[in-house]
Design an enzyme around this catalytic site. Structure first.
Site, PDB file in Angstrom:
ATOM      1  N   GLU A 339       0.800  -1.219   0.000  1.00 18.14           N
ATOM      2  CA  GLU A 339       0.000   0.000   0.000  1.00 18.14           C
ATOM      3  C   GLU A 339       0.840   1.279   0.000  1.00 18.14           C
ATOM      4  O   GLU A 339       0.308   2.368  -0.215  1.00 18.14           O
ATOM      5  CB  GLU A 339      -0.926   0.016   1.218  1.00 18.14           C
ATOM      6  CG  GLU A 339      -2.035  -1.029   1.190  1.00 18.14           C
ATOM      7  CD  GLU A 339      -1.608  -2.395   1.694  1.00 18.14           C
ATOM      8  OE1 GLU A 339      -2.467  -3.260   1.887  1.00 18.14           O
ATOM      9  OE2 GLU A 339      -0.386  -2.620   1.898  1.00 18.14           O
ATOM     10  N   LYS A 449       2.384 -11.912  24.000  1.00 19.10           N
ATOM     11  CA  LYS A 449       2.373 -11.391  25.360  1.00 19.10           C
ATOM     12  C   LYS A 449       2.512 -12.563  26.323  1.00 19.10           C
ATOM     13  O   LYS A 449       1.612 -13.385  26.463  1.00 19.10           O
ATOM     14  CB  LYS A 449       1.092 -10.619  25.663  1.00 19.10           C
ATOM     15  CG  LYS A 449       1.186  -9.849  26.978  1.00 19.10           C
ATOM     16  CD  LYS A 449       0.084  -8.824  27.130  1.00 19.10           C
ATOM     17  CE  LYS A 449       0.336  -7.955  28.372  1.00 19.10           C
ATOM     18  NZ  LYS A 449      -0.697  -6.913  28.538  1.00 19.10           N
ATOM     19  N   TRP A 454       5.800  -8.048  26.619  1.00 18.22           N
ATOM     20  CA  TRP A 454       5.625  -8.095  25.179  1.00 18.22           C
ATOM     21  C   TRP A 454       6.875  -8.710  24.571  1.00 18.22           C
ATOM     22  O   TRP A 454       7.982  -8.214  24.758  1.00 18.22           O
ATOM     23  CB  TRP A 454       5.406  -6.696  24.608  1.00 18.22           C
ATOM     24  CG  TRP A 454       4.056  -6.124  24.894  1.00 18.22           C
ATOM     25  CD1 TRP A 454       3.758  -5.144  25.785  1.00 18.22           C
ATOM     26  CD2 TRP A 454       2.825  -6.505  24.302  1.00 18.22           C
ATOM     27  NE1 TRP A 454       2.407  -4.894  25.781  1.00 18.22           N
ATOM     28  CE2 TRP A 454       1.806  -5.716  24.873  1.00 18.22           C
ATOM     29  CE3 TRP A 454       2.467  -7.451  23.331  1.00 18.22           C
ATOM     30  CZ2 TRP A 454       0.465  -5.831  24.514  1.00 18.22           C
ATOM     31  CZ3 TRP A 454       1.134  -7.559  22.966  1.00 18.22           C
ATOM     32  CH2 TRP A 454       0.153  -6.762  23.555  1.00 18.22           C
TER      33      TRP A 454
END
Length: 557
Positions: A339, A449, A454
């Site tokens: 994109e 997680k 994280w």
């Protein structure tokens, strides 16, 4: 909006639109004698190239192509494809680059959705066409492409085809005056696959392609991010031309009238032959291709010190970067999406970083690059609020710029979701340093997680890549009752390490990285599976959707 004072317009003055034909015209201004090469079969200079582009324009016009019509191209990376890059948009028509690695059903959907009118197709892909031809709803004309014409072999024209590309080109006039039109005219389209639903049609205007080329010129030739000089560099793509315009480099190389080499079907022997014979200095590819070349026995027997390679599509790991640098290959990383045309960032080493020893440069070369000129990037949290660019805070990477697509063809809602709040949402989680380095942590759907931490699957793959014997890896997360999620890994070993390296020795090596403080305990996968190959998407990226499905069956069966 602030009040401004506009420049008065003189009635006789003309504003020149930013068109692809302007890029083409530059190729004749300075070095028209330079060559464009196709495998060991064909070569021409830029004068001949421009003539062939105009012959193709006449051929397409006589085949019924009008402004606004869509022309589909199935071909390997070739001089013919490059001619289509220019002739089709310069007519005011739309170039549809077909991803030949999609399934027949997906290609059928894309062609009908794009309303293709004319198809230019290499004979290698005729079986694919035969599977869907009766279901095509808008195609009126088929043109055959064959390499046999360069080998004095007979070419058989299938029923329903108007003829063979070279023969038809030879009968067409080399005179064609490409018209001016609005620079926002639709120039190209291609389809990008996601995790669900049909492929999405991405589209770009002449203005967007022109501005993307100017962005590359500024960064690569001006700032010398990869130091591409048309006077002594030779360009060979190893990214398919159907993949986001081969990252825009064919347009750049043509504008600069640089020597170009097109390898056709990717074969390791041919790639290395062309690399050496034609003295190629600049290429770009996904990590899979570079891994294949770096592991080739021939690679250690030749001088690759002049070769600059940009890696994109998937993350460049430190292990692969080190292996390439040891062979003398100058390695860089780039980042972007279908994109975004695609360049959003590219490796740029400043004076201080460039002076570092090569081993210390690896940390910078494996980041996703510095933000490209004329691109705005903002990290956002789940509420759409900005996240600081401090080098460690994570957020979704969003972008704005001159060359980003406006949306998806015939899918207004998906386009609005892409551009929510005025920023294009990439779906990637990243950190950005104060000096504009982009550090991709993961796709939003791939971040793990675990135990309140994280954990980046890309970071684990980076750690795995530095373990002796590991050629390639892929990490995905799965639910865990105790920790929420835990990582699981697929690992491909280098052939000479088969039977010598095991899942347990790999875990032990990761434990060593914990002890040294390089990583924390959450980075050691619960399960490591040794495999012969890792599933890839149609453009050579690691297919984590397929990996999840296969590993889920393995783990929870």
């Amino acid at each position: 909006m602030i009040a401004t004072k506009l420049i008065p317009r003189t009635a006789s003055a003309q504003e020149q639109p930013l068109l692809v034909k302007t890029i083409l015209a530059q190729s004749l201004n300075y070095e028209p004698q330079r060559e464009i090469v196709y495998r060991d079969l064909f070569r021409m200079n830029y004068v001949e190239f421009n003539q062939r582009v105009r012959r193709l324009a006449n051929l397409l016009t006589s085949s019924g192509v009008k402004p606004g019509d869509t022309v589909a191209v199935f071909d390997w990376d070739s001089h013919r494809y490059l001619e289509c890059f220019f002739a089709i948009p310069c007519l005011g028509a739309i170039l549809h680059t077909i991803n030949v690695r999609l399934s027949p059903a997906q290609i059928l959907y894309c062609m009908n959705h794009a309303e293709d009118k004319v198809v230019v197709i290499h004979e290698d892909f005729l079986p694919l066409l035969d599977a869907i031809k009766s279901q095509l709803t808008t195609v009126e004309t088929f043109i055959l492409v064959s390499d046999k014409v360069y080998q004095n072999q007979e070419v058989v024209i299938p029923d329903g085809f108007v003829g063979e590309y070279e023969s038809l080109l030879n009968t067409a006039s080399d005179q064609y005056d490409f018209p001016d039109f609005d620079e926002n005219t639709w120039a190209t389209t291609f389809y990008t696959t996601g995790t669900t639903g049909n492929p999405k049609g991405v589209y770009f205007s002449h203005r967007q392609l022109f501005m993307h080329t100017m962005g590359l010129v500024t960064y690569i030739c001006g700032y010398e991010a990869v130091a591409f000089h048309s006077t002594h560099d030779v360009y060979m793509p190893i990214t398919p031309l159907f993949h986001v315009h081969a990252w825009g480099f064919p347009l750049l190389a043509t504008m600069l009238s640089a020597r170009q080499v097109y390898p056709g079907r990717y074969e390791p022997e041919m790639l290395l032959k062309l690399l050496l014979k034609e003295k190629v200095t600049l290429s770009h590819c996904v990590p899979t291709i570079l891994t294949m070349l770096v592991n080739s026995p021939v690679a250690r027997q030749v001088d690759l010190s002049r070769w600059k390679v940009i890696i994109g599509g998937s993350a460049l790991t430190k292990g692969l970067a080190k292996a390439a640098l040891e062979l003398g290959i100058q390695i860089y990383a780039g980042y972007g999406l279908s994109e975004t045309a695609p360049i959003l960032s590219l490796t740029y080493l400043n004076d201080t970083e460039r002076a570092l020893p090569i081993d210390e440069q690896v940390e910078f070369r494996t980041r996703a690059g510095r933000i490209a000129p004329f691109i705005d990037i903002q990290l956002q949290d789940d509420d759409g609020q900005p996240v600081p660019h401090d080098g460690h805070s994570l957020g979704e990477l969003t972008a704005r710029g001159f060359w980003l697509t406006q949306g998806y063809y015939k899918e207004t809602e998906r386009g609005e979701e892409l551009w929510r709040n005025g920023w294009l949402h990439t779906g990637d989680v990243a950190a950005i340093t104060p000096d504009n380095w982009v550090i991709i942590a993961d796709r939003t759907k791939d971040v793990i997680k675990s135990g309140g931490e994280w954990v980046s699957s890309l970071a684990i793959e980076n750690c795995l890549s530095q373990i002796e014997g590991v050629a390639e890896s892929a990490v995905v997360g799965f639910p865990d009752e105790k920790w929420g999620e835990r990582p699981h890994a697929l690992v491909v070993l280098k052939p000479e390490y088969a039977g010598k390296v095991t899942a347990e020795t790999i875990k032990t090596a990761l434990q060593g990285q914990i002890s040294s403080g390089d990583i924390n305990k959450w980075y050691v996968p619960d399960r490591i599976v040794l495999v012969g190959e890792i599933p890839k998407t149609s453009v050579g990226k690691i297919d984590k959707k397929k990996i999840r499905a296969e590993m889920k069956a393995l783990i929870f069966s």
